[in-house]
Design a protein around this motif. Structure first.
Motif, mmCIF file in Angstrom:
data_model
loop_
_atom_site.group_PDB
_atom_site.id
_atom_site.type_symbol
_atom_site.label_atom_id
_atom_site.label_comp_id
_atom_site.label_asym_id
_atom_site.label_seq_id
_atom_site.Cartn_x
_atom_site.Cartn_y
_atom_site.Cartn_z
ATOM 1 N N UNK A 265 -0.275 10.493 -10.448
ATOM 2 C CA UNK A 265 0.668 9.358 -10.292
ATOM 3 C C UNK A 265 -0.064 8.188 -9.619
ATOM 4 N N UNK A 266 -0.161 7.222 -10.288
ATOM 5 C CA UNK A 266 -0.619 5.863 -9.684
ATOM 6 C C UNK A 266 0.160 5.444 -8.695
ATOM 7 N N UNK A 299 -2.507 15.654 -3.552
ATOM 8 C CA UNK A 299 -4.206 15.206 -2.920
ATOM 9 C C UNK A 299 -4.022 13.603 -3.374
ATOM 10 N N UNK A 300 -4.816 13.173 -2.486
ATOM 11 C CA UNK A 300 -5.153 11.599 -2.592
ATOM 12 C C UNK A 300 -6.267 11.175 -3.499
ATOM 13 N N UNK A 301 -6.556 9.846 -3.869
ATOM 14 C CA UNK A 301 -7.445 9.827 -4.954
ATOM 15 C C UNK A 301 -8.955 10.228 -4.577
ATOM 16 N N UNK A 340 0.247 11.555 6.635
ATOM 17 C CA UNK A 340 -0.012 10.024 7.083
ATOM 18 C C UNK A 340 -1.372 9.659 6.712
ATOM 19 N N UNK A 341 -2.221 10.552 7.349
ATOM 20 C CA UNK A 341 -3.515 10.322 7.638
ATOM 21 C C UNK A 341 -4.344 10.006 5.966
ATOM 22 N N UNK A 342 -3.910 10.995 5.038
ATOM 23 C CA UNK A 342 -4.483 10.928 3.889
ATOM 24 C C UNK A 342 -3.819 9.995 3.023
ATOM 25 N N UNK A 343 -2.812 9.084 3.376
ATOM 26 C CA UNK A 343 -2.029 8.196 2.439
ATOM 27 C C UNK A 343 -2.829 6.738 2.669
ATOM 28 N N UNK A 344 -4.204 6.888 2.894
ATOM 29 C CA UNK A 344 -4.959 5.893 3.082
ATOM 30 C C UNK A 344 -5.389 4.821 1.881
ATOM 31 N N UNK A 348 -4.725 6.957 -7.991
ATOM 32 C CA UNK A 348 -4.329 8.117 -8.609
ATOM 33 C C UNK A 348 -4.023 9.188 -7.535
ATOM 34 N N UNK A 349 -2.756 9.767 -7.213
ATOM 35 C CA UNK A 349 -2.392 10.746 -6.355
ATOM 36 C C UNK A 349 -2.078 11.970 -7.329
#
Length: 450
Positions: A265-266, A299-301, A340-344, A348-349
């Motif tokens: 998901x972008x 998971x983050x990009x 919170x930390x990973x949403x940096x 693409x998630x």
């Protein structure tokens, strides 16, 4: 992968590709159509359509062109990883394996490791994957662990390590060699077979301004009401590199026990993601209870895990939502909580859904209906002023092509999708062939226009 356009997805995966003309593409189509009879029939999964997912779960789809490397028992023998590149390796049943990074003093670096145990292996509740990064003097830069959870169902899991340049840190800030160590979290009680690994390496350039050194304190942490509406079918991919694009909406897929599906998901700077997963009631009429039957991880990009939710199952419908996630902001890296930390980063998630293997024992082989309710709130805003390019290029961006792919459900590297249409058409009527040619030409024109 040389000889064709390099798309945003392929740049993120570290692929090497160039440009090609429409004529070259159409020539390739002619070759495919001309050799169809020699190759053999279309795979059943293509011919049968949405109703025919294979009876056994698909294996993990490693990134095309991933380089094979061997992890070393000693850091002295560790092979060097190049940022922006994807690798394949393996992890034995016991002990560490090590890899080496050579980094500058300005860029943050991330290594995500995806472990892929065999579907028939045994894993314990606490077993999983541990990834740590140290500098040349043995100082710890980071450590992360991912486990299989209560369901004890073997499936792909990922943990990440990082060397982060930060004004709040004193260690791991120098240029030089760094070592990535990978090991089992707690192998006791699990089978001792080796696991396949996929390593994804990224670097984040410095910014022109330091910016905030603490996570935003105020953001909307209320869980939104899940989206309603008729779900649209979207088939999940079998790996990070094959994740199916999704945008905001209600999406349905079919799963079989032991299967893991990947979606992307972008999410741009300033946007906030919320996801609810529904598992439909069983058709078999079985009884029992499966703890953690459906596992949904975000998971983050850089493929660092941000959040997870597990949904139990007794044969009746059930649902669960990811914990509240803050809007994407560079300053989130200073947050204490992983969600919170990973949403940096923008980019693409990845949503990774796994249906536990033991669900089959009580409720049969399915398929089971999963619905994902995806909400992307907030208007995109400008991000940090980076002073260079990430490696791979574009991994922390959301491009127009990414948005189009999410809206259409077609991967940004759309050649594979077009080839499937053409291959099926080549066996059918002449009109089907022309439709396939039209799809290929349309893809080429859109890329040329971009």
């Amino acid at each position: 992968m040389r000889g064709r356009w390099c798309t945003a997805r392929e740049r993120r995966a570290g692929a090497r590709c160039g440009r090609s003309s429409t004529a070259v593409r159409l020539g390739a189509v002619a070759v495919v159509l001309g050799t169809t009879a020699a190759v053999g029939p279309v795979p059943a999964a293509w011919a049968a359509g949405d109703s025919a997912r294979a009876a056994t779960p698909s294996p993990y789809a490693f990134a095309e062109g991933a380089r094979s490397v061997e992890g070393a028992r000693s850091t002295a023998d560790a092979v060097r990883l190049t940022p922006g590149t994807t690798y394949r390796s393996s992890l034995p049943g016991s002990g560490k394996v090590n890899y080496r990074l050579v980094l500058d003093a300005t860029s943050s670096a991330y290594v995500s490791v995806t472990a892929v145990p065999s579907p028939g292996s045994t894993v314990s509740v606490v077993d999983g994957l541990k990834v740590s990064v140290q500098d040349a003097e043995g100082n710890s830069c980071s450590s992360d662990t991912a486990s299989f959870g209560a369901a004890r169902s073997p499936h792909p899991i990922a943990a990440w390590g990082m060397r982060e340049i930060s004004p709040t840190r004193s260690l791991c800030q120098q240029a030089g060699a760094y070592y990535v160590s990978v090991e089992r979290a707690d192998p006791e009680g699990s089978s001792s077979d080796a696991w396949d690994l996929e390593l994804f390496t990224t670097t984040e350039p410095p910014t022109a301004k330091t910016g905030a050194t603490s996570a935003p304190q105020v953001w909307n942490s209320a869980t939104p009401q899940p989206l309603q509406g008729e779900p649209e079918r979207r088939r999940g991919g079998a790996g990070f590199a094959r994740a199916t694009p999704l945008d905001q909406g209600v999406w349905r897929d079919d799963m079989r026990p032991g299967q893991t599906l990947f979606y992307e998901v972008p999410v741009d700077w300033g946007q906030q993601l919320a996801v609810t997963a529904d598992l439909g009631s069983s058709d078999s009429g079985g009884t029992g209870y499966a703890a953690g039957a459906l596992d949904l991880a975000l998971y983050n990009p850089a493929r660092g895990r941000a959040a997870v939710v597990s949904v139990g199952y007794d044969g009746d419908q059930n649902s669960g939502s990811l914990p509240p996630l803050p809007p994407v902001d560079r300053a989130n890296r200073y947050g204490a909580l992983a969600q919170v930390n990973a949403m940096r980063f923008a980019g693409s998630y990845y949503l990774v859904a796994h249906l536990a293997r033991d669900v089959a024992g009580s409720f049969g082989n399915g398929p089971f209906r999963m619905t994902l309710r995806v909400q992307v709130g907030g208007e995109p805003r400008g991000g940090p002023e980076y002073t260079g390019e990430s490696r791979p290029e574009g991994v922390f961006d959301v491009s127009e092509r990414d948005r189009e792919a999410a809206a259409e459900g077609v991967p940004a590297s759309g050649d594979d999708t077009a080839m499937r249409v053409i291959a099926v058409g080549g066996i059918g009527t002449g009109s089907a062939v022309l439709v396939g040619l039209g799809v290929w030409t349309l893809v080429a024109r859109r890329r040329n226009a971009a």
